[in-house]
Design a protein around this motif. Structure first.
Motif, mmCIF file in Angstrom:
data_model
loop_
_atom_site.group_PDB
_atom_site.id
_atom_site.type_symbol
_atom_site.label_atom_id
_atom_site.label_comp_id
_atom_site.label_asym_id
_atom_site.label_seq_id
_atom_site.Cartn_x
_atom_site.Cartn_y
_atom_site.Cartn_z
ATOM 1 N N PHE A 88 -2.374 -6.565 16.029
ATOM 2 C CA PHE A 88 -2.562 -6.544 14.580
ATOM 3 C C PHE A 88 -1.284 -6.143 13.849
ATOM 4 C CE2 PHE A 88 -4.710 -5.529 10.559
ATOM 5 C CZ PHE A 88 -5.502 -6.653 10.459
ATOM 6 N N ALA A 89 -0.454 -5.325 14.501
ATOM 7 C CA ALA A 89 0.836 -4.966 13.890
ATOM 8 C C ALA A 89 1.691 -6.224 13.721
ATOM 9 C CB ALA A 89 1.559 -3.933 14.747
ATOM 10 N N PHE A 90 1.614 -7.126 14.682
ATOM 11 C CA PHE A 90 2.440 -8.330 14.605
ATOM 12 C C PHE A 90 1.795 -9.444 13.788
ATOM 13 C CE2 PHE A 90 4.479 -6.172 18.093
ATOM 14 C CZ PHE A 90 5.808 -6.470 17.880
ATOM 15 N N HIS A 91 0.472 -9.564 13.858
ATOM 16 C CA HIS A 91 -0.178 -10.730 13.258
ATOM 17 C C HIS A 91 -1.210 -10.386 12.186
ATOM 18 C CE1 HIS A 91 1.790 -13.205 16.214
ATOM 19 N NE2 HIS A 91 1.295 -12.479 17.195
ATOM 20 N N GLY A 92 -1.271 -9.086 11.785
ATOM 21 C CA GLY A 92 -2.294 -8.661 10.834
ATOM 22 C C GLY A 92 -2.266 -9.437 9.524
ATOM 23 N N SER A 93 -1.066 -9.602 8.957
ATOM 24 C CA SER A 93 -1.040 -10.249 7.636
ATOM 25 C C SER A 93 -1.409 -11.733 7.729
ATOM 26 C CB SER A 93 0.323 -10.049 6.965
ATOM 27 O OG SER A 93 1.352 -10.525 7.778
ATOM 28 N N LEU A 105 -0.578 0.434 8.793
ATOM 29 C CA LEU A 105 -0.721 1.233 7.565
ATOM 30 C C LEU A 105 0.248 0.747 6.486
ATOM 31 C CD1 LEU A 105 -1.163 4.881 8.928
ATOM 32 C CD2 LEU A 105 -2.915 3.307 8.098
ATOM 33 N N SER A 106 1.470 0.419 6.884
ATOM 34 C CA SER A 106 2.468 -0.050 5.915
ATOM 35 C C SER A 106 1.989 -1.310 5.209
ATOM 36 C CB SER A 106 3.797 -0.305 6.638
ATOM 37 O OG SER A 106 4.750 -0.803 5.733
ATOM 38 N N GLU A 107 1.432 -2.258 5.988
ATOM 39 C CA GLU A 107 0.976 -3.503 5.361
ATOM 40 C C GLU A 107 -0.224 -3.268 4.458
ATOM 41 O OE1 GLU A 107 0.751 -6.553 8.369
ATOM 42 O OE2 GLU A 107 2.913 -6.850 8.119
ATOM 43 N N LEU A 108 -1.098 -2.336 4.875
ATOM 44 C CA LEU A 108 -2.266 -2.028 4.055
ATOM 45 C C LEU A 108 -1.852 -1.357 2.741
ATOM 46 C CD1 LEU A 108 -5.369 -1.722 3.696
ATOM 47 C CD2 LEU A 108 -5.195 0.438 4.929
ATOM 48 N N VAL A 109 -0.950 -0.397 2.840
ATOM 49 C CA VAL A 109 -0.622 0.437 1.679
ATOM 50 C C VAL A 109 0.420 -0.214 0.785
ATOM 51 C CG1 VAL A 109 0.414 2.622 0.974
ATOM 52 C CG2 VAL A 109 -1.267 2.574 2.818
ATOM 53 N N PHE A 110 1.450 -0.779 1.405
ATOM 54 C CA PHE A 110 2.571 -1.286 0.619
ATOM 55 C C PHE A 110 2.641 -2.807 0.583
ATOM 56 C CE2 PHE A 110 4.065 2.927 2.187
ATOM 57 C CZ PHE A 110 4.114 3.565 0.961
ATOM 58 N N GLY A 111 1.744 -3.468 1.310
ATOM 59 C CA GLY A 111 1.720 -4.919 1.269
ATOM 60 C C GLY A 111 2.816 -5.587 2.074
ATOM 61 N N GLU A 128 0.412 -4.370 -7.143
ATOM 62 C CA GLU A 128 1.666 -5.084 -7.338
ATOM 63 C C GLU A 128 2.831 -4.144 -7.022
ATOM 64 O OE1 GLU A 128 0.869 -2.950 -11.183
ATOM 65 O OE2 GLU A 128 -0.163 -3.604 -9.383
ATOM 66 N N GLU A 129 3.845 -4.687 -6.423
ATOM 67 C CA GLU A 129 5.041 -3.903 -6.134
ATOM 68 C C GLU A 129 5.575 -3.304 -7.435
ATOM 69 O OE1 GLU A 129 7.049 -3.382 -3.387
ATOM 70 O OE2 GLU A 129 5.389 -4.113 -2.166
ATOM 71 N N GLY A 130 6.060 -2.095 -7.359
ATOM 72 C CA GLY A 130 6.620 -1.505 -8.573
ATOM 73 C C GLY A 130 7.749 -0.579 -8.202
ATOM 74 N N LYS A 131 8.379 -0.060 -9.210
ATOM 75 C CA LYS A 131 9.438 0.890 -8.941
ATOM 76 C C LYS A 131 8.805 2.148 -8.370
ATOM 77 C CE LYS A 131 13.353 2.855 -11.423
ATOM 78 N NZ LYS A 131 12.796 4.210 -11.567
#
Lengths: 404, 404
Positions: free
Chosen positions: A107-112, A208-214, A326-329
């Protein structure tokens, strides 16, 4: 009414836990789904090594037999490794099955990709079991993200390495002795590399990174460092300073990229991860509105992991793929100069501009320095560990003098 | 597109936090709802004491003006006390508004009625903010209940009393001194009875009992005891034994009824609540499949509470009122003979059949006894505190001798 039909991939510890939990709590599950919940087929590597738990369950080593079953609602992935897990779940989604996975490496490699595919095919994708075993970390983060922007996550995401560090400190063991006990207790594999070198924790941090920060962490700035270098002498010294070694995964936004670090650090008593001992897992979440929330619980094991999978199963049919803001500062700043403890002849090569706070012994120093300064250290002679949590070494000075 | 319209009841700390959070994070909320999220009216007691935050917000002391607004989607209750909160939320539900409350006292008394009414009228009812401030306790429990049967919950549910106990131990203060500091810091009200006598924690425990077990605790067996009797001498003695006083709410199934206890207990280092300090809240949840999960975070405050309310707001429109498992035979047993520490002339009247483990000093004993045996103690002379968490007093014997 026809049953909810499940194909279970893998019949090791996690697979068996899922099977037993579904059997044992059938009454509960039927009350929720309004129909029977039934594992119809189990995929194993070697059919002769397993006995069929019930006569009407298909036990097979051929995934095609499962994916071609006339009725198949959910596929649960309880195998390890990137492949064939990814290929199987892809096929399952393309067929229109809901999928649930406990496979963190895959899932770390193919989750998104799987998330995109699941959305396209309007099926649900559960991955609560990939991080933190039975602790509902994924759901809690989704819940917090509704109102908050998450700024940073720190976690003890691998129970084996935490067990080893705890045993070394509590039982006064060498790394090798503690690892041996972990293996005897079944916490560590015969080849323990994934756990002690931080790969397992890093896979979870990526999820976690993909979930939280996209998005996944940036490769250039990310660090994966194991615990194999830590000696009992260092642990004793840290203890005399009121600090504990912990193998911490940290995921945080840094300018435009995500930085993920898995490495041994020293935690002070005030830090939420200081008290996490043995095979327990925990995460500490810093969010902009709510502040700090921490969760702790069993990070692995047959039934905790099964519990996470069953929680996902309940959500089957809900297609709300985690939404990310959405990504933000970034609205927060990295601590300029964290506190470090360095082992080795620090006089010879302390980072430029670092501020020495205390000399504990002839080869142990406490100092403040930026992450960048410390990254330039010559690590063949010197080893620096960052201190997490409020730490005022001056208070402990007397104790140090006595114990050094 | 028309806005999502909110009527906000109360403009104290919590109400202001909600208002500011909705203003500040409007971009996020609009992204989620696809339209503006707008507080249209605020109910206050005295209009002249408040200034209108925006010109187009109706500030009024008359709830009828709010409930009769031409458009009103959500009513958020940020006032205290059973009434008029209950009457207002009833009216709001009858009108078809979604409701969200942070009012624990009202919800402890009227939660199940409001849940029934909300279900009948197909509106959602959010109460995340009634327990544990910003910690997503309610959602986590709902999530765990999907797969697990919860057996017991223990929690530090009142930050004020925990702050007082922490300050007494860390700063060596008397109860009165610590209370004064709590009042100066704004953690305790001028009349602190609700917090220090355990009413606030008890209200929250009732909310958890109804969520987890589907009914309120039994009045006959439930206990609500404050922390006002605890002396600094007792705290020091406990400290020398490696124990900390905590004001713990415990909710558990006992045969056919639910027993709720709010009282000071002693926690050992192994207990999940041992490390919860200051104004933090935490819950420790024992569930049948997953085991023990604990959550910790800010239990009160302007923005943590606002965060919980905003999380509920996101769920507005979802009408999945918490489902509770059918009542069943309890699958777990109460520990027969917990460990206790007793202060007073224990020789004179120890409970019958109790087993003395250790005599710490002439008037402090450690012993094992059943809950029932201890309940028969003459509390005018003796005071017994239960020890939570694995505790082996023998190990600490040397330390005791030195410190007593």
């Amino acid at each position: 009414m026809s049953a909810l039909t499940i194909g279970l991939l893998g019949f090791g510890t996690v697979g068996k836990g899922v099977y037993e939990t579904i059997s044992k709590h059938q009454g509960r599950l039927q009350a929720i789904f309004g129909k029977e919940v039934k594992v119809s087929a189990i995929l194993v590597k070697n059919v002769s090594k397993h006995s069929v738990p019930d006569d009407d369950v298909l036990l097979t080593d051929d995934f095609q037999e499962i994916i071609e079953l006339p009725k198949l609602d959910v596929v649960i992935d309880a195998i390890v490794g990137r492949e064939p897990g990814y290929t199987y779940l892809r096929q399952a989604i393309l067929r229109g099955c809901h999928v649930i996975t406990a496979n963190k490496e895959m899932f770390a490699f193919h989750g998104s990709e799987l998330a995109r595919l699941a959305k396209e095919h309007n099926v649900s994708l559960g991955f609560e079991a990939t991080v933190g075993g039975g602790i509902p970390i994924i759901q809690t983060i989704k819940q917090l993200l509704n109102a908050n922007k998450i700024e940073r996550i720190e976690g003890i995401l691998n129970g084996t390495s935490n067990f080893i560090l705890t045993s070394m400190r509590e039982e006064n063991l060498s790394f090798e002795e503690a690892l041996k006990i972990a293996q005897e207790k079944g916490y560590a594999e015969a080849d323990p590399k994934n756990d002690i070198e931080g790969y397992d924790a890093f896979f979870k941090a990526v999820v976690l990174s993909e979930l939280v920060f996209g998005k996944a962490p940036a490769q250039e700035t990310s660090v994966r460092e194991g615990i194999t270098d830590i000696t009992i002498e260092q642990i004793r010294m840290a203890d005399s300073l009121g600090l504990k070694f912990k193998h911490v995964a940290s995921i945080e936004r840094e300018k435009d990229a995500i930085r993920c670090t898995v490495k041994p650090v020293l935690t002070a008593e005030a830090h939420p991860l200081y008290r996490v001992e043995g095979v327990q897992n925990a995460v500490s979440i810093d969010a902009d509105i709510v502040g700090n929330i921490s969760l702790q619980g069993p990070g692995a094991g047959m039934f905790p992991t099964a519990s996470a999978i069953i929680e996902d199963l309940i959500h089957v049919g809900r297609t709300d793929i985690p939404s990310v803001f959405e990504e933000g500062k970034s609205e927060w700043t990295v601590l300029d100069e964290p506190v470090w403890i360095i082992w080795g002849d620090a006089n010879a090569g302390l980072p430029e501009g670092c501020e020495i706070i205390s000399k504990v012994s002839k080869d142990v120093f406490i100092f403040k320095a930026s992450l960048e300064a410390v990254s330039l250290l010559d690590t063949s002679d010197l080893k620096a560990y960052q201190v997490l949590g409020d730490y005022a070494p001056a208070v402990k000075e007397n104790k140090q003098v006595q114990t050094v």
